[in-house]
Design a protein around this motif. Structure first.
Motif, PDB file in Angstrom:
ATOM      1  N   ASN A  21       0.887  -1.549  -0.171  1.00 57.33           N
ATOM      2  CA  ASN A  21       0.072   0.025  -0.055  1.00 57.33           C
ATOM      3  C   ASN A  21       0.832   1.336   0.228  1.00 57.33           C
ATOM      4  O   ASN A  21       1.869   1.276   0.366  1.00 57.33           O
ATOM      5  CB  ASN A  21      -1.035  -0.391   1.427  1.00 57.33           C
ATOM      6  N   HIS A  26      -2.569   5.845  -1.286  1.00 52.52           N
ATOM      7  CA  HIS A  26      -2.879   4.449  -0.705  1.00 52.52           C
ATOM      8  C   HIS A  26      -3.463   3.630  -1.976  1.00 52.52           C
ATOM      9  O   HIS A  26      -4.394   3.869  -2.272  1.00 52.52           O
ATOM     10  CB  HIS A  26      -4.377   5.446  -0.433  1.00 52.52           C
TER      11      HIS A  26
ATOM     12  N   HIS B   9      -9.091  -1.848  -1.607  1.00 51.66           N
ATOM     13  CA  HIS B   9      -8.259   0.053  -0.489  1.00 51.66           C
ATOM     14  C   HIS B   9      -7.254  -1.276   0.773  1.00 51.66           C
ATOM     15  O   HIS B   9      -8.280  -2.233   0.807  1.00 51.66           O
ATOM     16  CB  HIS B   9      -8.777   0.448  -0.537  1.00 51.66           C
ATOM     17  N   CYS B  11      -6.459  -1.405   4.632  1.00 57.71           N
ATOM     18  CA  CYS B  11      -6.497  -0.739   5.720  1.00 57.71           C
ATOM     19  C   CYS B  11      -5.076   0.734   6.226  1.00 57.71           C
ATOM     20  O   CYS B  11      -4.074  -0.664   6.398  1.00 57.71           O
ATOM     21  CB  CYS B  11      -7.115  -1.247   6.600  1.00 57.71           C
ATOM     22  N   LEU B  12      -5.010   1.934   5.672  1.00 57.36           N
ATOM     23  CA  LEU B  12      -3.715   1.888   5.923  1.00 57.36           C
ATOM     24  C   LEU B  12      -2.865   1.471   8.252  1.00 57.36           C
ATOM     25  O   LEU B  12      -2.050   1.571   8.103  1.00 57.36           O
ATOM     26  CB  LEU B  12      -4.371   3.559   6.588  1.00 57.36           C
ATOM     27  N   ILE B  39     -12.251   5.128   6.153  1.00 59.18           N
ATOM     28  CA  ILE B  39     -11.494   4.954   5.560  1.00 59.18           C
ATOM     29  C   ILE B  39     -11.592   5.830   4.186  1.00 59.18           C
ATOM     30  O   ILE B  39     -10.860   6.528   3.537  1.00 59.18           O
ATOM     31  CB  ILE B  39     -11.024   3.523   4.507  1.00 59.18           C
ATOM     32  N   SER B 194      -8.785  11.028   1.301  1.00 58.95           N
ATOM     33  CA  SER B 194      -7.411  11.215   0.618  1.00 58.95           C
ATOM     34  C   SER B 194      -7.918  10.129  -0.354  1.00 58.95           C
ATOM     35  O   SER B 194      -7.622   9.968  -1.726  1.00 58.95           O
ATOM     36  CB  SER B 194      -6.394  10.634   0.996  1.00 58.95           C
ATOM     37  N   HIS B 195      -8.635   9.197  -0.974  1.00 58.27           N
ATOM     38  CA  HIS B 195      -9.562   8.592  -1.492  1.00 58.27           C
ATOM     39  C   HIS B 195      -9.762   9.834  -2.492  1.00 58.27           C
ATOM     40  O   HIS B 195      -9.537   9.364  -3.879  1.00 58.27           O
ATOM     41  CB  HIS B 195     -10.358   7.888  -0.874  1.00 58.27           C
TER      42      HIS B 195
END
Ligand SMILES: [Zn+2]
Ligand SMILES: [Zn+2]
Lengths: 210, 210
Positions: A21, A26, B9, B11-12, B39, B194-195
């Motif tokens: 990632n 992201h 995606h 997850c951070l 998210i 951010s997405h």
């Protein structure tokens, strides 16, 4: 632990699906990629040496917190008489004057929050290196709180900045900034970078490997 | 409608792979099912909304820098300061490091952040990039943790409570501008996830290259 293993299938993460990632934009990339296609940030599945870097920054912060408390954060000159005050001294002064609200704000921002943050970071680093069962969810929550409260410690530095700018009436009343302001600002920055360097995903890697 | 392409995606905070839904309804959050990290947030009209509010915030910042901030009078002496003096005064007292920090945290970084997001959104409309959007997006992700407008506002309030006991204080236009600016900035940051931001950056890039 056994119950957990039987009931749940192995969670699919980026790392165990051969993906990495990008921490800036992201976007997922194949694990072999060195740079993100979209934003060209260097990619790495986990922040390298995250715990070591966090810990060393934390130790620096703890060491600097000592001069931040010993040296005066500002000195007030009132009718030719100079009084120097440290962070703690300032809080005591406000309590004596009956300004409980200001005393409480400074106490929380400059003493409780930084110390709580240092303990939280130390605890996170300790848990991340521990081999056996840790509470990932609770630790992640703790990390979020730590990250969120980080910048609020700057309040005291800003208060000093405003007072120094505002109270400049020459001999009658003037305020000068003290060395502790620099030390304390560095403490806050160090703890913020330390929290930022901590990679919470390594906490969860333990579940994924079980 | 908020169109988020159906894609994976990670997850951070825990690296779990999450399938992003096609559409996220207005003002609802998509959370990581494992660690509850937020998210993405849906917004029906994010582009126009963020552009309008960011532009408003930038104007407020200009106002905050133009007029006087607070004036302080004691023993028939009056001192009026503007916002810039909160760090220029530190600079004249030779606390260069703290001066640069205060300048960056309260003024430079929030302004850069807002300018960047405005330029990115304008690029998606106009079809050409004045400044490369990818660079702006990266800049935004680096400066966000260091924007402390709301912390400064609390600092101002604490400083004011401190001085009201010793002198007469009057609040000037620039103070009120900052009082509106700080919460507005926090609100804008919460709307730009951010997405969505990187979707805009991709659009901006596609417009100018394709
Ligand atoms: Zn990227
Ligand atoms: Zn997660």
């Amino acid at each position: 632990m056994h119950v957990h293993m039987v009931n749940s299938i192995k969670p699919k993460t980026a790392a165990n699906s051969g993906l990495v990632n990008c921490l800036v934009c992201h976007q997922l990339a194949p694990i072999a990629a060195t740079h993100c296609q979209r934003c060209n940030t260097a990619l790495s599945s986990r922040v390298k040496n995250s715990v070591q870097i966090s810990l060393s920054l934390l130790v620096t912060a703890i060491l600097l917190y000592i001069p931040a408390n010993i040296y005066p954060i500002m000195s007030t000159e009132l009718l030719g008489k100079t009084t120097q005050s440290t962070i703690i001294g300032g809080i005591v002064l406000f309590l004596e004057h009956g300004s409980y609200f200001v005393a409480a704000v400074i106490l929380i921002a400059s003493v409780i929050v930084p110390i709580a943050k240092m303990f939280a970071l130390a605890w996170l680093c300790y848990c991340a290196t521990r081999a056996d069962g840790i509470k990932q969810y609770e630790l992640t929550q703790l990390y979020r709180v730590t990250e969120f409260i980080g910048k609020w410690s700057m309040v005291d530095v800003f208060v000093v900045a405003i007072l120094v700018a505002l109270i400049q009436l020459g001999e009658i009343m003037s305020i000068k900034v003290g060395f502790a302001a620099t030390a304390f600002a560095v403490v806050v920055i160090m703890t913020m970078v330390s929290a930022h360097q901590f990679d919470t995903r390594i906490l969860w890697d333990r579940v994924d490997q079980e | 409608m908020n169109k988020a392409q159906p894609h994976l995606h990670a997850c951070l905070e825990c690296d779990l792979l999450v399938n992003m839904p096609d559409a996220i309804s207005h003002r609802t959050n998509v959370h990581c099912p494992r660690c509850n990290h937020s998210i993405a947030m849906g917004h029906n009209n994010a582009k126009q909304y963020v552009l309008a509010t960011s532009f408003t915030a930038l104007i407020l910042m200009v106002v905050a820098c133009t007029f006087s901030f607070i004036s302080f009078s004691s023993n028939e002496q009056i001192r009026t300061i503007n916002l810039l003096q909160t760090f220029t005064e530190l600079y004249t007292q030779e606390y260069y490091f703290v001066a640069v920090l205060v300048f960056s945290f309260i003024l430079l970084l929030p302004t850069l952040y807002l300018t960047s997001v405005c330029l990115i959104i304008l690029s998606t409309f106009r079809g050409f990039e004045i400044v490369p959007s990818v660079g702006l997006g990266k800049l935004m992700s680096y400066i966000l943790p260091w924007s402390m407008a709301e912390v400064f506002l609390i600092g101002v309030l604490v400083a004011l409570i401190k001085v009201t006991s010793m002198a007469d204080i009057s609040l000037e236009p620039s103070f009120w501008a900052y009082v509106i600016f700080a919460p507005l900035f926090t609100h804008i940051v919460s709307v730009i996830d951010s997405h969505r931001l990187w979707d805009w950056i991709e659009q901006a890039g596609a417009c100018s290259h394709g």
